[in-house]
Design a protein around this motif. Structure first.
Motif, mmCIF file in Angstrom:
data_model
loop_
_atom_site.group_PDB
_atom_site.id
_atom_site.type_symbol
_atom_site.label_atom_id
_atom_site.label_comp_id
_atom_site.label_asym_id
_atom_site.label_seq_id
_atom_site.Cartn_x
_atom_site.Cartn_y
_atom_site.Cartn_z
ATOM 1 N N VAL A 626 0.857 -1.173 0.000
ATOM 2 C CA VAL A 626 0.000 0.000 0.000
ATOM 3 C C VAL A 626 0.895 1.225 0.000
ATOM 4 O O VAL A 626 1.808 1.348 0.817
ATOM 5 N N GLU A 627 0.668 2.093 -0.945
ATOM 6 C CA GLU A 627 1.485 3.299 -0.999
ATOM 7 C C GLU A 627 0.803 4.469 -0.313
ATOM 8 O O GLU A 627 1.461 5.301 0.296
ATOM 9 N N HIS A 628 -0.473 4.554 -0.481
ATOM 10 C CA HIS A 628 -1.201 5.654 0.146
ATOM 11 C C HIS A 628 -2.540 5.144 0.634
ATOM 12 O O HIS A 628 -3.118 4.216 0.056
ATOM 13 N N ILE A 629 -3.000 5.789 1.664
ATOM 14 C CA ILE A 629 -4.338 5.485 2.159
ATOM 15 C C ILE A 629 -5.048 6.809 2.342
ATOM 16 O O ILE A 629 -4.488 7.737 2.930
ATOM 17 N N TYR A 630 -6.214 6.892 1.814
ATOM 18 C CA TYR A 630 -6.972 8.117 2.027
ATOM 19 C C TYR A 630 -8.442 7.806 1.889
ATOM 20 O O TYR A 630 -8.862 7.150 0.937
ATOM 21 N N LYS A 631 -9.172 8.251 2.840
ATOM 22 C CA LYS A 631 -10.617 8.083 2.827
ATOM 23 C C LYS A 631 -11.015 6.647 2.542
ATOM 24 O O LYS A 631 -11.889 6.384 1.719
ATOM 25 N N GLY A 632 -10.358 5.762 3.176
ATOM 26 C CA GLY A 632 -10.721 4.369 3.014
ATOM 27 C C GLY A 632 -10.354 3.778 1.671
ATOM 28 O O GLY A 632 -10.750 2.684 1.336
ATOM 29 N N VAL A 633 -9.612 4.541 0.916
ATOM 30 C CA VAL A 633 -9.197 4.052 -0.389
ATOM 31 C C VAL A 633 -7.699 3.782 -0.333
ATOM 32 O O VAL A 633 -6.937 4.593 0.172
#
Lengths: 1045, 176
Positions: A626-633
């Protein structure tokens, strides 16, 4: 000063050649040299600058020229003028002259006699021819000379072999050359404006004037350049001399006289562009007409008629052509230029255009003749004037060349075409150390390394043994050489900046595998340098770099997957389908650097860099970190994924952590929906009471503000107020509405609204959870609460919320405490079930947790003791961190007092968990907090319009909530349809009516909060809901569903 | 190529791991941290084979973490230009195919595949010779020569060729 001498010498020539015939001190070249200068007089004495190395070559011409000149000056009344000049430095040159005359004297004398009459005559009138020659001479001279260099050299060698000084001028060193350059003491060049097209005439007039007036004119020379319109140059010592000379010349006006800087003087007379060497296969561009700007290839050159036949990709609208040929009306002005495409004869025939197949008598090739135009292989062959094409600095792009190549047979055609590119490549692109290969001539295919670069020649160190150390090769015969596997960087052209590895070398076209896109790029070897740099071309524009997570203008977000010249390609955070958009720098709001944790399908914590597998959707089965997590995405990087630079966008819920536990069961299965609810829980003030609904997952919900006020990145950040009454205060942004920002002040328990411009948002970006969640939580939490009174309210968010585990635990006890008649839910099961899951994913906490298990079982308080496991996993939830702090907002403030009194009542539990705290030191702080918050944080999440059970003064009646008041109480209209009296009810006095199948419901939490729908089925704790608006069917936790009247 | 070398690393250990098992904890953390990583200089750390020496721990101010310098032996794998490797094909597309040898990903461009092999798209994209006798598809094993490497901080990427004598498919999953 040498030049000056020469000038003088030359003036002296006539005299001295007669006088000093005996003297032969100097060598013959000298003589030529002088003559050369003398001849150049009319044009420029500047000639000297470069002339001495060609003197010997020019020698033969010179003899005649010199005579002419002499005559002009001498015969035409130049005596006075010459006298004037000689006056200046009478003695300087004489010693050189003695001998020169000697050699040539006989010839000269004859010629003198021969031409005397002619010159005198014509000189008196208008020595047009003579002057013309003189004017022109400086320009073409050099070329002429160079052309027959060899022949001349030979003859001269033979002729002067006996002379000991034969080599005198052969090697002109730079120093000597430098010495010839004009200095401050030399006459200056003045640029004078004259009538356009009259440059030569003006020069001739001036010369005539000089001839007539002689000594009065103190100018030295006049130069008219063919390529320079509107100006002539006059050589003179002073501006006044120039003024004097041009006085009364009709073609000169304005009398604006500009001095040519010394440095540029040489440029005036150096021949800059050689006549364009148009040869077959040269690439040219059309200058005018329909084909303006189009690339063309020279097929044939007719130097005499100044015409060129070029090959073009036709831009012909067949329909229009057909109309025209049939004599029909043709639109006068076409608004558009037809796109270039190859002529298709069959198509033409279909339109009844007559196509003749003819053999060209000249070349013997067959052409299709359509309406007078010649076509071959789809190309248009067109004969145009040389003036209508430009042949300089033509750099065909790759695409253009590709096009040209298309119809013809590959291979041979390409090579020819490409090789001519060399003619136009810019200078100096070879650098020392470059690997090169010879592509033309005897040494073809010889590889080597550049050692030294001179003007046109490149010295290379050949790879092959047995060759001289260095070889000088013409630049045009060289090509950069790369081998497959070289790592290179593109430094020019459309792909500039890209790096990659050479996969294949085709002549001097390289195929490169780009580092970023893993695509093939075709580039010219010339445009590439070897580089170990691993970039992806430009990787950065402004503050944004490749693979950054950015927030865009329209509040969408995405990962930069490619950086182009002025824009980014962004993979949007839309999990359903890969959506890529091209985004300009200004469309990006900010970089999102916060680190969140979310939960995957099986409620394992996912944080950045965890490897996850995608379980659903188009990218099912892909896996990567996982490179980024934002707003459950999640943005997952799968190196096997070739699209979008390997990035895949997926919902957290459709992924699972590789190696993570797969705990199951109802509770966990629906974690998503709970989670969803957790994100945007209803805005309801904390209530001490829990009602009888199953597991209340939203205790913390109360803390969150409904509808997180836009997704502005500012929300949740700590800002400082710069202006206005609250200047200097720090606080957390709670909400943004248009220009105003609601900031929760740190120092006062209130939320204020300030103008957005009054806020400086570059204070610390708060990433509290990430930092604290690891180990130091326990110790930090108390500290925080000490710091700001608001923080205690925050803690609950960290605790249960989405973790049903704890809810299960807590519910019974709380129910017991507050609501004795509430049904008991069996805590143990849940607890045990959920436990391994949460621990499994956060192994680092394990050491601390197990002890708590022991005492867990019997005491209701143990629910809190278990919190740590869950809290941690919760802690990083994205919803949490950003909004957590910001979400203890003002509406709750008023309710705080009411919450406070509750606290004591939860006191009894604290003693119940004493063992837990010491044993889980890392989380102690949290635990201590939980009892306080627990009761307070709970609360129904009332929304208007829902049906509730109101217990007021012992009665229990149905009612419909009309309005939720800021203090948490609700205005309730009594009666099952809300038709009765309106009363104000505290949340503690209300209970939501659980909906049954096929009831109309309203969603009280989650992303769908506020929407209405119909409950079409119940599955355990989940309700299957059809949303009214979208008719979507959603599975939602029953707890967040409220019955509508 | 594999190398057995000694590397050193400073390990930070949480205080809760202190005690009798400190060393074991340290080693397990080291294994967890290091194995599978890649450094440009040494390549991929494949396995830790032994601990040479654990230095004196240093308590870090403020955190309570202790830093131990640990010297350990490990097997590393680093591909070199010109090296011949056997790799398993992981993906085939029209630009070429990707193959893996252990942690290293190798791309073989279609320009570096013998000219007589053509790309066949479809359910199972592959490169096949005109007579169909040789087929490269996912899970095929190929012998290839590395012609270029690109070493990042976290990854080594190679370009390989099978356009040379004795290179190409060595084991076809369909026939095996």
């Amino acid at each position: 000063m040498v030049r000056r001498f020469d000038d003088e010498e030359d003036d002296d020539v006539e005299e001295e050649e007669y006088e000093d015939e005996e003297e032969q001190l100097l060598d013959d070249e000298d003589y030529d040299l002088d003559e050369d200068v003398g001849r150049g007089r009319g044009g420029s004495s500047k000639k000297r600058g470069r002339s001495d190395f060609i003197d010997d070559l020019a020698e033969e011409d010179d003899e005649e020229d010199e005579d002419d000149d002499d005559e002009v000056y001498g015969g035409g009344g130049g005596g006075g003028g010459r006298g004037g000049k000689r006056h200046k430095a009478p003695r300087d040159g004489s010693q050189f002259f003695d001998l020169e005359a000697q050699v040539d004297s006989d010839e000269e004398e004859e010629e003198d006699e021969g031409e005397d009459g002619f010159i005198v005559d014509s000189g008196a009138d208008m020595p047009d021819e003579d002057v013309g020659r003189r004017m022109r001479r400086p320009l073409p001279l050099r070329e002429d000379e160079q052309e027959d260099v060899e022949a001349l050299e030979r003859s001269i060698q033979a002729r002067y072999a006996r002379s000991s000084h034969a080599e005198y001028d052969e090697e002109t060193t730079d120093v000597e050359q430098q010495a010839l350059l004009p200095s401050v003491r030399d006459p200056k060049l003045w640029m004078v404006k004259c009538a356009i097209g009259r440059e030569r005439e003006t020069a001739v007039c001036l010369m005539q004037k000089y001839i007539d007036k002689g000594s009065e004119l103190q100018i030295r020379s006049v130069i008219a350049l063919d390529h320079l319109k509107n100006y002539i140059y006059i050589e003179a010592d002073k501006e006044a001399h120039v003024r004097e000379a041009i006085k009364g010349i009709r073609n000169i006006f304005g009398a604006k006289i500009m001095l040519v800087p010394i440095r540029e003087m040489t440029d005036v007379l150096s021949v800059e562009s050689k006549a364009i060497d148009l040869s077959r296969d040269t690439w040219v561009r059309m200058k005018i007409g329909t084909y303006k700007g189009d690339l063309a290839q020279v097929v044939d050159v007719d130097n005499v008629r100044q015409r060129v036949t070029v090959k073009l990709i036709p831009r012909i609208d067949l329909q229009v052509l057909a109309n025209k040929l049939e004599g029909r009306e043709v639109a006068k002005k076409k608004a558009f230029v037809p796109p270039p495409r190859f002529m298709n004869v069959d198509e033409a025939r279909e339109l009844h255009i007559r196509v003749e197949h003819r053999r060209d008598p000249m070349s013997g090739d067959y052409f299709e003749n359509i309406g007078g135009m010649l076509f071959k292989d789809g190309f248009l062959y067109k004969t145009v004037s040389m003036k209508s094409i430009s042949a300089q600095n033509i750099k065909p792009t790759f695409d253009e060349l590709e096009k040209f190549r298309t119809p013809s047979v590959k291979g041979e055609g390409e090579m020819v075409g490409l090789s001519t590119l060399f003619a136009n490549r810019k200078k100096g692109h070879f650098m020392k150390g470059d690997a090169v290969i010879v592509v033309k001539g005897d040494l073809k295919n010889l590889k080597g390394w550049v050692e030294k670069v001179e003007e046109e020649n490149v010295h290379i160190r050949p790879e092959m043994k047995g060759l001289p150390k260095t070889l000088a090769v013409n630049e045009k015969e060289l090509c950069k050489y790369f081998e497959p596997g070289n790592h290179v960087k593109v430094v020019a052209g459309t792909k500039e900046g890209a790096t990659g590895m050479v996969v294949k070398v085709e002549q001097h076209v390289l195929i490169i595998l780009s580092d970023t896109t893993k695509e093939h790029i075709r580039v010219f070897a010339d445009d590439v340098v070897e580089s170990s740099e691993v970039t992806t071309g430009v990787t950065k524009i402004g503050d944004y770099e490749l693979h950054d997570l950015v927030l865009l203008d329209n509040n969408s977000f995405g990962v930069i997957i490619r950086v182009e010249r002025e824009a980014f390609q962004v993979l949007k955070g839309v999990p359903e389908r890969p959506e890529v958009s091209l985004v300009k720098l200004r469309e990006i709001k900010c970089k999102l650097e916060k680190k969140f944790d979310v939960q995957d399908r099986y409620r394992n914590t996912v944080s950045v860099k965890d490897v996850v597998r995608i379980l659903e959707g188009s990218c099912k089965g892909k896996q990567g970190p996982v490179e980024h997590i934002y707003k459950g995405v999640l943005f997952v990087y799968d190196r096997h994924h070739l699209e979008h630079a390997g990035f895949i966008c997926a919902k957290a819920g459709s992924c699972c952590v590789v190696g993570g536990a797969r705990s199951n069961g109802n509770r966990n299965g629906d974690s998503l929906s709970r989670f969803g609810g957790f994100k945007t829980p209803p805005r309801v003030p904390p209530s001490p009471r829990r009602f009888s609904r199953g597991g209340p997952p939203f205790d913390s919900g109360g803390r969150h503000r409904g509808g997180r006020g836009g997704h502005d990145a500012l929300v949740g950040t700590t800002v400082k107020i710069r202006q206005g009454p609250y200047k200097g205060y720090r606080g957390r942004v709670v909400d943004i509405k248009g220009q105003s920002v609601r900031v929760e002040l740190e120092s006062q328990m209130k939320v204020v609204t300030v103008d957005r411009n009054f806020v400086s948002d570059n204070v610390v970006i708060s990433t509290p959870h990430r930092e604290t969640s690891r180990y130091g939580m326990g110790s930090e939490t108390p500290m925080r609460s000490a710091r700001t009174p608001l923080h205690p309210y925050m803690t609950p968010m960290r605790d249960p919320g989405a973790t049903p585990i704890h809810d299960g635990m807590r519910t019974p006890m709380r129910d017991r405490a507050w609501n004795p008649y509430a049904p008991m839910s069996p805590p143990r099961d849940n607890w045990e079930e959920g436990n391994p899951a949460s621990w499994g994913t956060s192994p680092q906490y394990q050491p601390g947790s197990p002890p708590s298990r022991a005492y867990e079982a019997p005491t209701p308080g143990s629910g809190w003791a278990s919190t740590p496991g869950g809290s941690y996993s919760e802690a990083g939830t994205p919803r949490d961190s950003g909004s957590a702090y910001g979400n203890a907002p003002s509406p709750y403030m008023p309710s705080t007092p009411s919450g406070q009194p509750m606290t004591p009542s939860s006191g009894p539990y604290i003693p119940g968990t004493p063992g837990g705290q010491p044993m889980t030191p890392g989380t102690g702080g949290l635990d201590a907090m939980s009892p306080v918050i627990g009761p307070e944080s709970e609360g129904p999440w009332f929304v208007p319009d829902i049906l509730v059970n109101v217990h007021k003064s012992g009665d229990e009646t149905l009612g419909v909530i009309q309005e939720v008041l800021p203090d948490g109480s609700c205005k309730v209209a009594l009666g099952s349809s809300g038709s009765g009296d309106t009363v104000i009810a505290m949340p503690s006095e209300m209970e939501i009516i659980p909906p049954k199948k096929s009831d109309k419901i309203k969603i009280m939490g989650g992303s769908l909060r506020g929407l209405t729908g119909k409950l079409i089925g119940v599955d355990g704790t989940d309700g299957i809901v059809r949303i009214d608006d979208s008719l979507d069917v959603k599975i939602l936790d029953l707890v967040i569903l409220a019955k509508l009247p | 190529m594999f190398f057995h070398i000694v590397l050193e690393r400073n390990m930070q250990l949480h205080p809760r791991h202190f005690g009798r098992n400190l060393r074991e904890n340290l080693v397990s953390k080291l294994v967890k941290d290091v194995e599978g990583t890649c450094s440009g200089r040494h390549g991929f750390v494949v396995a830790i084979t032994g601990i040479e020496n654990v230095g004196k721990g240093l308590i870090r101010d403020g955190t309570g973490f202790v830093t131990f310098p640990v010297k350990y032996q490990c097997v590393v794998f680093r591909p070199f230009k010109g090296e011949i490797l056997e790799a398993a094909v992981t993906m085939v597309n029209k630009m070429g195919f990707f193959a893996e040898t252990g942690p290293v990903q190798i791309f073989v461009s279609n320009h570096l595949i013998p000219d007589d092999m053509e790309f066949q798209s479809g359910d199972m994209p592959n490169y096949t010779t005109s007579d169909g006798s040789v087929k490269i598809q996912k899970d095929s094993e190929v012998r290839l020569k590395i012609i270029g490497t690109r070493v990042d901080a976290t990854e080594i990427f190679c370009i390989g060729t099978i356009k040379d004598d004795f290179l190409g498919v060595i084991n076809d999953p369909t026939t095996a």
